[in-house]
Design a protein around this motif. Structure first.
Motif, PDB file in Angstrom:
ATOM      1  N   ILE A   1       0.705  -1.105   0.138  1.00 50.05           N
ATOM      2  CA  ILE A   1       0.029   0.202  -0.048  1.00 50.05           C
ATOM      3  C   ILE A   1       0.852   1.251  -0.002  1.00 50.05           C
ATOM      4  CG2 ILE A   1      -1.622   1.404   1.495  1.00 50.05           C
ATOM      5  CD1 ILE A   1      -2.985  -1.179   2.224  1.00 50.05           C
TER       6      ILE A   1
ATOM      7  N   ILE B   1      -2.848   6.215  -3.811  1.00 55.18           N
ATOM      8  CA  ILE B   1      -2.957   5.878  -5.431  1.00 55.18           C
ATOM      9  C   ILE B   1      -3.559   7.363  -6.095  1.00 55.18           C
ATOM     10  CG2 ILE B   1      -4.064   4.909  -7.285  1.00 55.18           C
ATOM     11  CD1 ILE B   1      -4.098   2.312  -5.549  1.00 55.18           C
ATOM     12  N   GLY B   2      -4.803   8.018  -5.396  1.00 54.45           N
ATOM     13  CA  GLY B   2      -5.048   9.155  -5.806  1.00 54.45           C
ATOM     14  C   GLY B   2      -4.048  10.170  -5.799  1.00 54.45           C
TER      15      GLY B   2
ATOM     16  N   LYS C   1     -12.198  -1.419   6.595  1.00 53.93           N
ATOM     17  CA  LYS C   1     -11.742  -1.028   5.313  1.00 53.93           C
ATOM     18  C   LYS C   1     -10.748  -0.029   5.318  1.00 53.93           C
ATOM     19  CE  LYS C   1     -15.654  -2.861   2.819  1.00 53.93           C
ATOM     20  NZ  LYS C   1     -16.357  -3.613   3.852  1.00 53.93           N
TER      21      LYS C   1
ATOM     22  N   ALA D   1      -5.227   3.181   0.602  1.00 51.51           N
ATOM     23  CA  ALA D   1      -4.662   2.520  -0.601  1.00 51.51           C
ATOM     24  C   ALA D   1      -5.217   3.678  -1.730  1.00 51.51           C
ATOM     25  CB  ALA D   1      -4.860   1.124  -0.884  1.00 51.51           C
ATOM     26  N   VAL D   2      -6.735   3.669  -1.686  1.00 48.46           N
ATOM     27  CA  VAL D   2      -7.323   4.548  -2.489  1.00 48.46           C
ATOM     28  C   VAL D   2      -6.766   6.028  -2.472  1.00 48.46           C
ATOM     29  CG1 VAL D   2      -9.446   5.834  -3.084  1.00 48.46           C
ATOM     30  CG2 VAL D   2      -9.330   3.254  -2.734  1.00 48.46           C
ATOM     31  N   THR D   3      -6.797   6.397  -1.122  1.00 44.52           N
ATOM     32  CA  THR D   3      -5.970   7.740  -1.236  1.00 44.52           C
ATOM     33  C   THR D   3      -4.642   8.006  -1.657  1.00 44.52           C
ATOM     34  OG1 THR D   3      -7.384   8.220   1.037  1.00 44.52           O
ATOM     35  CG2 THR D   3      -5.335   9.859   0.710  1.00 44.52           C
TER      36      THR D   3
ATOM     37  N   LEU E   1      -9.752  -4.782  -1.052  1.00 44.21           N
ATOM     38  CA  LEU E   1     -11.006  -4.757  -0.859  1.00 44.21           C
ATOM     39  C   LEU E   1     -11.594  -6.164  -0.172  1.00 44.21           C
ATOM     40  CD1 LEU E   1     -13.685  -3.225  -0.057  1.00 44.21           C
ATOM     41  CD2 LEU E   1     -14.210  -3.637  -2.461  1.00 44.21           C
TER      42      LEU E   1
ATOM     43  N   SER F   1      -4.800  -4.295  -7.809  1.00 43.70           N
ATOM     44  CA  SER F   1      -4.388  -3.977  -6.416  1.00 43.70           C
ATOM     45  C   SER F   1      -5.532  -3.658  -5.450  1.00 43.70           C
ATOM     46  CB  SER F   1      -3.424  -2.639  -6.165  1.00 43.70           C
ATOM     47  OG  SER F   1      -3.286  -2.309  -4.981  1.00 43.70           O
ATOM     48  N   LEU F   2      -6.483  -2.643  -5.815  1.00 40.30           N
ATOM     49  CA  LEU F   2      -7.640  -2.241  -4.872  1.00 40.30           C
ATOM     50  C   LEU F   2      -8.819  -3.327  -4.729  1.00 40.30           C
ATOM     51  CD1 LEU F   2      -7.738   1.335  -6.304  1.00 40.30           C
ATOM     52  CD2 LEU F   2      -7.033   0.662  -4.152  1.00 40.30           C
TER      53      LEU F   2
ATOM     54  N   PHE G   1      -8.072  -0.414   2.635  1.00 40.06           N
ATOM     55  CA  PHE G   1      -8.544   0.151   1.171  1.00 40.06           C
ATOM     56  C   PHE G   1      -8.632   1.210   1.191  1.00 40.06           C
ATOM     57  CE2 PHE G   1     -12.274   0.943  -1.357  1.00 40.06           C
ATOM     58  CZ  PHE G   1     -11.906   0.430  -2.489  1.00 40.06           C
ATOM     59  N   TRP G   2      -9.234   2.238   1.960  1.00 43.40           N
ATOM     60  CA  TRP G   2      -9.266   3.614   1.830  1.00 43.40           C
ATOM     61  C   TRP G   2      -7.980   4.343   1.766  1.00 43.40           C
ATOM     62  CZ3 TRP G   2     -13.367   4.692  -0.527  1.00 43.40           C
ATOM     63  CH2 TRP G   2     -14.457   4.128  -0.402  1.00 43.40           C
TER      64      TRP G   2
END
Length: 228
Positions: free
Chosen positions: A38, A118-119, A108, A114-116, A98, A93-94, A111-112
């Protein structure tokens, strides 16, 4: 030989001992591999800002390393007696993270995060590419005149003397500092720019080499170009 005590467990064979040892290692490692996966983009971005050591490494290497970490995490889950996400999800990945959160019935948060990350990485990449493109456009606009000036120096050898810079290679070569200039007489030269201070960039050139393009002779004629 005295009979074995039925109340004592049977001794483990070598294979079973190895399995127990791997299980203990998997339990001890916990979620380390998924967290390394991550936060890897942050590590890579930080290193890229500090040094150019990663510039020549293909993106496929980083993608492969990320998939490898997910495969290791999947194996560790199996050793812990947990049914992991299907191996196919390691390519994405995402979704893998999840599904992993759902299987472990944990929050989660991973997950969140990782989303942050990547963003943010995508936003930084877009910003960096935009800045590089702007610098390249400025360079492409101003550089031909300075390159032509270098070639008009009396010390310039033939067939480059008094030639005119007609076209420059693209953004990729500009980012890698391996710019190729095509002259009006059909010859090509390799151009490199050296940032000496905050205001001046020194250009230097040498005849284009198909074998080692972009390598520049530091004793070649130089000119100063203002990149603004």
């Amino acid at each position: 030989m005295p009979p074995s005590d039925p109340s004592l467990p049977n001794p483990l064979n070598k294979k079973q001992q190895k399995q127990e040892r791997l299980k203990a290692q998997a339990i001890a490692s916990g979620d380390w591999y998924i967290w390394i996966h991550i936060f890897a983009p942050i590590f890579i971005t930080a290193i890229s800002f500090c040094t150019s050591a990663l510039d020549n490494i293909p993106d496929s290497v980083f993608s492969g390393a990320g998939i490898s970490l997910l495969l290791i995490d999947r194996r560790m889950l199996k050793l812990r007696g947990i049914t992991p996400p299907h191996w196919g999800w390691t390519l994405l990945s995402l979704p893998y993270i999840l599904i992993r959160c759902n299987i472990l019935k944990k929050s989660k948060k991973a997950f969140w995060i990782a989303v942050t990350i990547i963003g943010i990485s995508i936003a930084l990449s877009v910003f960096t590419l935009t800045m590089q493109n702007q610098l390249y456009n400025d360079f492409k606009k101003n550089a031909p005149a300075s390159i032509t000036q270098m070639l008009h120096d009396p010390s310039t050898p033939q067939p480059y003397r008094d030639a005119t810079c007609v076209t420059l290679s693209g953004l990729k070569d500009f980012i890698e500092n391996k710019i190729i200039c095509t002259l009006d007489n059909g010859e090509k030269i390799s151009v490199s720019f050296l940032e000496i201070d905050d205001e001046n960039t020194y250009l230097t050139w040498e005849p284009y080499n198909n074998t080692t393009p972009g390598e520049v002779n530091r004793n070649a004629p130089t000119s100063v170009l203002q990149l603004k």
